[in-house]
Write a protein that holds these residues in place. Sequence first.
Motif, PDB file in Angstrom:
ATOM      1  N   GLU A  60       0.821  -1.208   0.000  1.00 20.10           N
ATOM      2  CA  GLU A  60       0.000   0.000   0.000  1.00 20.10           C
ATOM      3  C   GLU A  60       0.855   1.258   0.000  1.00 20.10           C
ATOM      4  O   GLU A  60       0.530   2.239  -0.664  1.00 20.10           O
ATOM      5  CB  GLU A  60      -0.950  -0.009   1.191  1.00 20.10           C
ATOM      6  N   ALA A  61       1.968   1.228   0.719  1.00 26.30           N
ATOM      7  CA  ALA A  61       2.861   2.386   0.757  1.00 26.30           C
ATOM      8  C   ALA A  61       3.508   2.609  -0.608  1.00 26.30           C
ATOM      9  O   ALA A  61       3.728   3.748  -1.031  1.00 26.30           O
ATOM     10  CB  ALA A  61       3.933   2.197   1.824  1.00 26.30           C
ATOM     11  N   ASP A  62       3.810   1.525  -1.308  1.00 25.29           N
ATOM     12  CA  ASP A  62       4.459   1.631  -2.613  1.00 25.29           C
ATOM     13  C   ASP A  62       3.475   1.888  -3.746  1.00 25.29           C
ATOM     14  O   ASP A  62       3.888   2.241  -4.846  1.00 25.29           O
ATOM     15  CB  ASP A  62       5.231   0.341  -2.925  1.00 25.29           C
ATOM     16  N   ALA A  63       2.187   1.722  -3.499  1.00 22.72           N
ATOM     17  CA  ALA A  63       1.188   1.826  -4.569  1.00 22.72           C
ATOM     18  C   ALA A  63       1.195   3.194  -5.231  1.00 22.72           C
ATOM     19  O   ALA A  63       1.033   3.309  -6.438  1.00 22.72           O
ATOM     20  CB  ALA A  63      -0.204   1.506  -4.030  1.00 22.72           C
ATOM     21  N   GLY A  64       1.398   4.240  -4.479  1.00 23.42           N
ATOM     22  CA  GLY A  64       1.400   5.588  -5.041  1.00 23.42           C
ATOM     23  C   GLY A  64       2.790   6.098  -5.364  1.00 23.42           C
ATOM     24  O   GLY A  64       2.980   7.276  -5.637  1.00 23.42           O
ATOM     25  N   ARG A  65       3.763   5.220  -5.377  1.00 21.17           N
ATOM     26  CA  ARG A  65       5.156   5.606  -5.597  1.00 21.17           C
ATOM     27  C   ARG A  65       5.342   6.196  -6.990  1.00 21.17           C
ATOM     28  O   ARG A  65       4.883   5.656  -7.975  1.00 21.17           O
ATOM     29  CB  ARG A  65       6.041   4.376  -5.418  1.00 21.17           C
ATOM     30  N   LYS A  66       6.051   7.296  -7.047  1.00 17.18           N
ATOM     31  CA  LYS A  66       6.370   7.931  -8.324  1.00 17.18           C
ATOM     32  C   LYS A  66       7.877   7.916  -8.574  1.00 17.18           C
ATOM     33  O   LYS A  66       8.323   8.215  -9.668  1.00 17.18           O
ATOM     34  CB  LYS A  66       5.876   9.384  -8.351  1.00 17.18           C
ATOM     35  N   ASP A  67       8.645   7.593  -7.538  1.00 16.83           N
ATOM     36  CA  ASP A  67      10.099   7.541  -7.661  1.00 16.83           C
ATOM     37  C   ASP A  67      10.564   6.096  -7.555  1.00 16.83           C
ATOM     38  O   ASP A  67       9.967   5.286  -6.844  1.00 16.83           O
ATOM     39  CB  ASP A  67      10.769   8.366  -6.553  1.00 16.83           C
ATOM     40  N   CYS A  68      11.648   5.795  -8.231  1.00 14.27           N
ATOM     41  CA  CYS A  68      12.204   4.446  -8.242  1.00 14.27           C
ATOM     42  C   CYS A  68      12.641   4.050  -6.835  1.00 14.27           C
ATOM     43  O   CYS A  68      13.323   4.816  -6.147  1.00 14.27           O
ATOM     44  CB  CYS A  68      13.383   4.386  -9.210  1.00 14.27           C
ATOM     45  N   ARG A  69      12.275   2.872  -6.430  1.00 20.55           N
ATOM     46  CA  ARG A  69      12.621   2.339  -5.114  1.00 20.55           C
ATOM     47  C   ARG A  69      14.133   2.193  -4.961  1.00 20.55           C
ATOM     48  O   ARG A  69      14.672   2.371  -3.870  1.00 20.55           O
ATOM     49  CB  ARG A  69      11.944   0.984  -4.946  1.00 20.55           C
ATOM     50  N   ASP A  70      14.839   1.876  -6.046  1.00 21.22           N
ATOM     51  CA  ASP A  70      16.272   1.614  -5.960  1.00 21.22           C
ATOM     52  C   ASP A  70      17.135   2.864  -6.133  1.00 21.22           C
ATOM     53  O   ASP A  70      18.022   3.119  -5.323  1.00 21.22           O
ATOM     54  CB  ASP A  70      16.684   0.555  -6.991  1.00 21.22           C
ATOM     55  N   CYS A  71      16.885   3.632  -7.215  1.00 19.39           N
ATOM     56  CA  CYS A  71      17.781   4.771  -7.491  1.00 19.39           C
ATOM     57  C   CYS A  71      17.196   6.118  -7.086  1.00 19.39           C
ATOM     58  O   CYS A  71      17.925   7.113  -7.006  1.00 19.39           O
ATOM     59  CB  CYS A  71      18.172   4.789  -8.970  1.00 19.39           C
ATOM     60  N   GLY A  72      15.881   6.186  -6.850  1.00 16.35           N
ATOM     61  CA  GLY A  72      15.254   7.430  -6.415  1.00 16.35           C
ATOM     62  C   GLY A  72      14.857   8.355  -7.551  1.00 16.35           C
ATOM     63  O   GLY A  72      14.231   9.392  -7.322  1.00 16.35           O
TER      64      GLY A  72
END
Length: 103
Positions: A60-72
């Motif tokens: 759920e926290a990652d669902a709205g992610r707009k930036d890459c989890r690895d490089c940002g």
Amino acid sequence: MKINGQFTQLSRITVKLASQSHRSRGYREMERFADELDLAQYQTDLMTMSAITAIRRQFEADAGRKDCRDCGAPIPQARLQHVPRAHRCTLCQERHERRSSPH
């Protein structure tokens, strides 16, 4: 009636054996073992539910992610259109898949 009398006698014997087995040491050991199994299953269920809850929260926290989890770096809009719940940019996703590959 002979059958009723035999049934009554069999019932009395069954009750007597059952009461004796309840008091036996073997029965107590089996009960204790069953209790330990119940406790182990309960603990396993709690750990499983805790892990599922943690995964759901992360998802759920990652669902709205707009930036890459690895490089940002921002995930390109074109990638988000094709993979709406993408957690990584294309380059990082490819790296992740190569590292995760069994080859």
